[in-house]
Design a protein around this motif. Sequence first.
Motif, PDB file in Angstrom:
ATOM      1  N   MET A 130       8.633   2.530 -18.191  1.00 18.13           N
ATOM      2  CA  MET A 130       9.460   3.258 -17.298  1.00 18.13           C
ATOM      3  C   MET A 130       8.917   2.992 -15.961  1.00 18.13           C
ATOM      4  SD  MET A 130       9.277   7.424 -17.547  1.00 18.13           S
ATOM      5  CE  MET A 130      10.138   8.232 -18.103  1.00 18.13           C
ATOM      6  N   THR A 131       9.924   2.838 -15.020  1.00 19.01           N
ATOM      7  CA  THR A 131       9.470   2.484 -13.649  1.00 19.01           C
ATOM      8  C   THR A 131       9.979   3.721 -12.735  1.00 19.01           C
ATOM      9  OG1 THR A 131      11.617   1.478 -13.241  1.00 19.01           O
ATOM     10  CG2 THR A 131       9.993  -0.014 -13.989  1.00 19.01           C
ATOM     11  N   ASN A 132       8.947   4.084 -11.984  1.00 18.23           N
ATOM     12  CA  ASN A 132       8.926   5.203 -10.983  1.00 18.23           C
ATOM     13  C   ASN A 132       9.116   4.959  -9.469  1.00 18.23           C
ATOM     14  OD1 ASN A 132       9.064   7.692  -9.752  1.00 18.23           O
ATOM     15  ND2 ASN A 132       7.291   8.522 -10.715  1.00 18.23           N
ATOM     16  N   VAL A 133      10.175   4.848  -8.951  1.00 17.65           N
ATOM     17  CA  VAL A 133      10.299   4.473  -7.628  1.00 17.65           C
ATOM     18  C   VAL A 133      10.404   5.591  -6.891  1.00 17.65           C
ATOM     19  CG1 VAL A 133      11.813   3.045  -6.107  1.00 17.65           C
ATOM     20  CG2 VAL A 133      11.702   2.233  -8.332  1.00 17.65           C
ATOM     21  N   SER A 134       9.529   5.748  -5.870  1.00 19.71           N
ATOM     22  CA  SER A 134       9.494   6.738  -4.900  1.00 19.71           C
ATOM     23  C   SER A 134      10.402   6.132  -3.815  1.00 19.71           C
ATOM     24  CB  SER A 134       8.183   7.278  -4.560  1.00 19.71           C
ATOM     25  OG  SER A 134       7.575   6.181  -3.822  1.00 19.71           O
ATOM     26  N   ARG A 135      10.464   7.303  -2.756  1.00 19.71           N
ATOM     27  CA  ARG A 135      11.232   7.335  -1.549  1.00 19.71           C
ATOM     28  C   ARG A 135      10.713   6.096  -0.677  1.00 19.71           C
ATOM     29  NH1 ARG A 135      13.846  13.054   0.187  1.00 19.71           N
ATOM     30  NH2 ARG A 135      15.235  13.093  -1.705  1.00 19.71           N
ATOM     31  N   LEU A 136       9.323   6.369  -0.488  1.00 25.15           N
ATOM     32  CA  LEU A 136       8.780   5.384   0.439  1.00 25.15           C
ATOM     33  C   LEU A 136       8.709   3.993   0.135  1.00 25.15           C
ATOM     34  CD1 LEU A 136       5.781   7.837   1.101  1.00 25.15           C
ATOM     35  CD2 LEU A 136       7.782   7.570   2.488  1.00 25.15           C
ATOM     36  N   ASN A 137       8.938   3.744  -1.346  1.00 26.43           N
ATOM     37  CA  ASN A 137       8.833   2.248  -1.675  1.00 26.43           C
ATOM     38  C   ASN A 137      10.197   1.768  -1.929  1.00 26.43           C
ATOM     39  OD1 ASN A 137       6.067   2.419  -2.112  1.00 26.43           O
ATOM     40  ND2 ASN A 137       6.187   3.077  -4.180  1.00 26.43           N
TER      41      ASN A 137
ATOM     42  N   LEU B 173      13.148  -2.247   2.496  1.00 26.37           N
ATOM     43  CA  LEU B 173      13.404  -2.088   4.085  1.00 26.37           C
ATOM     44  C   LEU B 173      14.904  -2.148   4.601  1.00 26.37           C
ATOM     45  CD1 LEU B 173      12.297  -1.802   6.863  1.00 26.37           C
ATOM     46  CD2 LEU B 173      12.044  -4.436   6.839  1.00 26.37           C
ATOM     47  N   ALA B 174      15.741  -2.881   3.887  1.00 29.45           N
ATOM     48  CA  ALA B 174      17.244  -3.131   3.944  1.00 29.45           C
ATOM     49  C   ALA B 174      17.883  -1.691   3.672  1.00 29.45           C
ATOM     50  CB  ALA B 174      17.809  -4.177   3.437  1.00 29.45           C
ATOM     51  N   VAL B 175      17.508  -1.132   2.637  1.00 33.61           N
ATOM     52  CA  VAL B 175      18.015   0.220   2.390  1.00 33.61           C
ATOM     53  C   VAL B 175      17.925   1.120   3.148  1.00 33.61           C
ATOM     54  CG1 VAL B 175      18.195   1.815   0.540  1.00 33.61           C
ATOM     55  CG2 VAL B 175      18.206  -0.501   0.047  1.00 33.61           C
ATOM     56  N   ARG B 176      16.487   1.284   3.758  1.00 33.43           N
ATOM     57  CA  ARG B 176      15.964   2.277   4.610  1.00 33.43           C
ATOM     58  C   ARG B 176      16.693   2.149   6.199  1.00 33.43           C
ATOM     59  NH1 ARG B 176       9.636   2.474   3.931  1.00 33.43           N
ATOM     60  NH2 ARG B 176      10.072   0.274   4.410  1.00 33.43           N
ATOM     61  N   THR B 177      16.676   0.864   6.432  1.00 25.61           N
ATOM     62  CA  THR B 177      17.736   0.645   7.754  1.00 25.61           C
ATOM     63  C   THR B 177      18.995   1.013   7.680  1.00 25.61           C
ATOM     64  OG1 THR B 177      15.910  -1.355   8.215  1.00 25.61           O
ATOM     65  CG2 THR B 177      17.974  -1.137   9.477  1.00 25.61           C
TER      66      THR B 177
END
Length: 71
Positions: free
Chosen positions: A1-8, A11-15
């Motif tokens: 199970m992978t847990n992806v948080s908002r901070l991780n 960079l392209a998606v955040r931009t």
Amino acid sequence: MTNVSRLNRPLAVRTLLIGMLPLVLFACTPTVQMVAPTEPITVNLNVKIQHEIYVKVDKEVDDLFSEKGLF
């Protein structure tokens, strides 16, 4: 199970999300437009004008005109 948080996020998606934020806020602003009417402005005034003219002539003046005329 992978847990992806908002901070991780990459960079392209955040931009992309930060770049779209002003567009989303600008799309929600109302616009006001002033447009001239296509048909002429008509003013309909329903006015009833009623007048009465009363002429009052003295009896002597009336007799003068009826007997001899004006001249």
